[in-house]
Design an enzyme around this catalytic site. Sequence first.
Site, mmCIF file in Angstrom:
data_model
loop_
_atom_site.group_PDB
_atom_site.id
_atom_site.type_symbol
_atom_site.label_atom_id
_atom_site.label_comp_id
_atom_site.label_asym_id
_atom_site.label_seq_id
_atom_site.Cartn_x
_atom_site.Cartn_y
_atom_site.Cartn_z
ATOM 1 N N GLY A 60 0.839 -1.195 0.000
ATOM 2 C CA GLY A 60 0.000 0.000 0.000
ATOM 3 C C GLY A 60 0.868 1.237 0.000
ATOM 4 O O GLY A 60 2.039 1.185 -0.379
ATOM 5 N N LEU A 61 0.282 2.348 0.429
ATOM 6 C CA LEU A 61 1.055 3.590 0.410
ATOM 7 C C LEU A 61 2.357 3.437 1.161
ATOM 8 O O LEU A 61 3.425 3.803 0.668
ATOM 9 C CB LEU A 61 0.238 4.719 1.035
ATOM 10 N N SER A 115 -16.573 9.711 1.078
ATOM 11 C CA SER A 115 -15.584 10.623 1.639
ATOM 12 C C SER A 115 -16.208 11.604 2.615
ATOM 13 O O SER A 115 -17.284 12.145 2.408
ATOM 14 C CB SER A 115 -14.912 11.396 0.529
ATOM 15 N N ARG A 150 -14.325 12.848 13.305
ATOM 16 C CA ARG A 150 -15.065 11.630 12.986
ATOM 17 C C ARG A 150 -15.703 10.966 14.181
ATOM 18 O O ARG A 150 -16.863 10.558 14.123
ATOM 19 C CB ARG A 150 -14.108 10.641 12.313
ATOM 20 N N ARG A 178 -8.074 9.410 14.438
ATOM 21 C CA ARG A 178 -7.329 9.980 13.324
ATOM 22 C C ARG A 178 -8.175 11.029 12.630
ATOM 23 O O ARG A 178 -9.365 10.844 12.410
ATOM 24 C CB ARG A 178 -6.957 8.886 12.332
#
Lengths: 235, 255, 638
Positions: free
Chosen positions: C42-43, C284, C331, C436
Amino acid sequence: MNIITNLFSSSVGKKYIMAVTGFSLFGFVIAHLIGNLQIFLGPEAINRYGHFLQSNMEIIWPARIGLLVIIALHIWAAIKISAENKAARPVAYAEYNPTVASYASRTMLMSGLIVFFFILYHLLHFTVQVDQVNLTGKSFVNLHDAEGRHDVFAMMVLGFSKPIVSLFYIIAISLLSLHLSHGVRSMFQSLGWKKKSYANVLHCFATGVSIFIFVGYVSIPIAILLGFGKEALSK
Amino acid sequence: MNLTLKVWRQKNPNDAGGIVTYDANDIIPDMSFLEMLDVVNEDLISRGEEPIAFDSDCREGICGTCSMVIDGIAHGGQRGTTVCQLHMRHFNDGDTITIEPWRAKAFPVIKDLVTDRSAFDRIIESGGFVSVNTGGTPDGNTLPIPKVDADEAMDAAACIGCGACVAACKNASAMLFVSAKVSHLALLPQGKPEAERRVLKMVKAMDEAGFGNCTVTGSCEAVCPKEISLDFIAKLNREFGKAILKNRAERQVAD
Amino acid sequence: MKLDSKIPPGPVTEKWEKYKFDLKLVNPANKRKYDVIVVGSGLAGAAAAASMAEMGYNVKCFCYQDSPRRAHSIAAQGGINAAKNYQNDGDSIYRLFYDTIKGGDFRAREANVYRLAQTSVKIIDQCVAQGVPFAREYGGLLANRSFGGAQVSRTFYARGQTGQQLLLGAYQALCRQIGLGKVQMFERTEMLELVVVDGHAKGIIVRDLVTGEISAHAADAVVLGTGGYGNVFYLSTNAKGCNTTAIWRAYKKGAALANPCYTQIHPTCIPVSGEHQSKLTLMSESLRNDGRVWTPKRKEDCGKAPGDIPEADRDYILERKYPSYGNLAPRDISSRAAKEACDKGLGVGPGGLGVYLDFADAIKRLGESTVRERYGNLFDMYEKITGENAYKVPMRIYPAVHYTMGGTWVDYNLMSSIPGLFVIGEANFSDHGANRLGASALMQGLADGYFVLPYTIGNYFATEKQPKHKTDHAEFKKALGEVETRTKKLLSIKGKRTVNSFHKELGKIVWDKCGMARDEKGLKEALQQIPALREEFWKNVNVAGENGELNQNLEHAGRVADFLEFAELMCLDALNRRESCGGHFRTEFQTEDGEAKRDDENFAYVAAWEYAGEGKPPILNKEPLVYEEVHMSTRSYK
């Protein structure tokens, strides 16, 4: 040198060859049509045109050889591409729905091959003038007009007066138009001369020009079958 | 609703394989196509049979893993949609659905509906990148890029590498995939320095992998979940033409 | 276990620069003598593998997907934060640092977070140079959008596909190295065990998912970039294949696992439609820039069409409760507000598990075409899944498990408590504390992969000078044998229940008892239920097929087996943390108006759990969180 290898060995290069040769053949088809349509101007015009071509060997032979090479390249690329495309899918789908792919686009090889066989016949018929294939029982080589030129007008009228010959001609022209409707469009795509901004214009051009070619070529045998030229001939 | 599935089963790459018919019962319209297959598989496992192997991962239409041809159409014919986002509300009770893997020489079947698409990776490895190392890059705003160019590059870059273009093409051509990457990078100033080298290398890798040629049927564009435009193939052809006309590029490829 | 975070001394703003200078280097000619294994592409994994290969190391990279390009980083939609201050709105490295610390509810390590904020700036430059097509303004410069938990506009984006574009950038860099022969790529290969020799990580055992072959790979260091454990909940926004096996295997070999109870529940997901649901789809968070979250004020309105509920009868829950951040509250807070409303019976849609996210005002203000340009792909996705047109009717959203802040404990070098084992990206615990912020996961993955690990790994090689081992070493053989035995065992049970049914049941237990809200009673119940379920699994699971072939059911079984162990630790950690912070909300610890109540006196630490052996309770190690720079305050977004 690398340009040549890139053209002949790569998939994109072969499409360039297809496109460039296709473009040339397309040009020929248009020129040939314009020449032939002179039949509607009467025997004088078309016979003079025929004589002009026949009497300039230094034009006609290079053109003939050039066309042959171009056709050969076009066919070579077509066969090579088709073979590669066949090999690229060794196991076929049980069910395959090509959705948007047009009939023309899916039948390029077939339409091309039939047109090719037609061209062979057409050459024997009107260019080499093999008497056995014209089905009229007459010899085209010996047709001359009052001025001693080859009587192209009479040859065409006689040639197309046989319905079976005209039918084959019309079928071939239909296929050629179908072939070109996709070919002309693809040609721009393959050479990269297409952008979103004028994609629609190209599409319309390809369709329009195919219809023009169809109508133009087919008009000749139809007119003859309907009686055009009989009068002039009987004079 | 109840459906009849005709599914390609193939134990391994060497097995001949064939179509096997299954019933899918009590399917709910809100299920995704893959959830419908999950239901069939749970049933198969419970009956002691081998479940149908199929690829899927993110199940939100972006990873490009899911790949199956449904009734002859890659990803099932819902415009701009991967199989994982295709929902059963588009089918009717009593339908018979044929499910096959991507079919291409360059994408050999591994098992059932799972194929090996690593040919796409080979193509990117051959040149589908900008050669910059980590670090030492200039500030992001040093290089202004016209919005239209950035947007067009993004249109091309949206490709998820699922391979539906190959599956749908009658020639199994990978031109849409390759053209998307070539165009994405050629449209941006960062990608220009090695644009010629890139297009030549990627086309070569594509040909070596055994994909067919583009005959501009447009099937690829029609099934592409990201609706990548056929115009990018024209762009690829243009880039290729530019590259072969410049001798410079030959020297670059030689190294 | 002694936890040494190795945080360098000095002011937080200078730590990293000074530390980088102090790091020991490996001479360029010597780098090619070192082999590094990177698990995950992944990243973080792809960026690390590519960067290390560019430096000269020999890299082997492994991924379970069929291509490194498909790692789940690809699904990140909204964007990536960077303290560029291109918008002249007062952003700075310090502000990004502060926002991240605060967003994480003061449970992250200051030094790491500051380094992350510093590095963020370089990430954008790196990605632009790779050809990532970030959104641009008409003047040609980079565009930004705002995101939850921040009052500045610092998020860079590429339509709704930022993760995809960043991953493709890293993937292409990786491919370049594969082409150059510096990275050997192993696709469809899953790590099933870590090999530790004389206390140092020296290799891994993997299963080739196509042939079933189990083999060993040796190296001088092992890097795990294997993502989060969100799939322990069965339903999450993670990809189906995401799993905890790599970090769980490492845990059992001695790598402490930190804060597993910190899981992030993302507020804007598409609600569950039924039992068949196999995964949840996130939309998103950027949608909250223009969408307004509301529920009916009265229960009896819940069944009505949203258009029939007049403005006066709507409760814009986030705007009412958090006027200064409104719909852009972080969030955890937004998710809880939605859950609270649904718990009160004010939810909408099937099962009453949903709230509206309404774009009517945005469409009125900006026009449909602007909304379409900003969020078109998200609206399309919503329509595909639900069959509803969100331009006409409000979206229905519900929170879903999305990201896991916990993970393998790592020091400032990103090295775990096993020397030579480095853990990067979501798989480690380091930068996000208890929650996060949006657009920070991409930032962290790339920071770790491009700009931190490549430096710190060299220091390990240069200082440790460990001997090389080959795969014929006894430890490799032992680990290989263990994997083979476990695989055989899974296939031999042939019980009555499918793997998926166990996974679903486990997911339900942890979602109910260790999800958006937790309490002691529920957690204790979960700690009874999970071992019982695990026991049943090993007696009654039915894994189809055999080992020597592509066997997706076997892959899933192995992952579920590890989730069944991991879930217990997660609940244990949640039980131990007798406070509420960020994504960890203990109902016993809340303020009068229902906000999380931290206990800084007793819980300002990282809970790093150490494996004590089969059947023994894990050992809790505490790394105290020392705040030198910022003052721990009560997080308020009101």
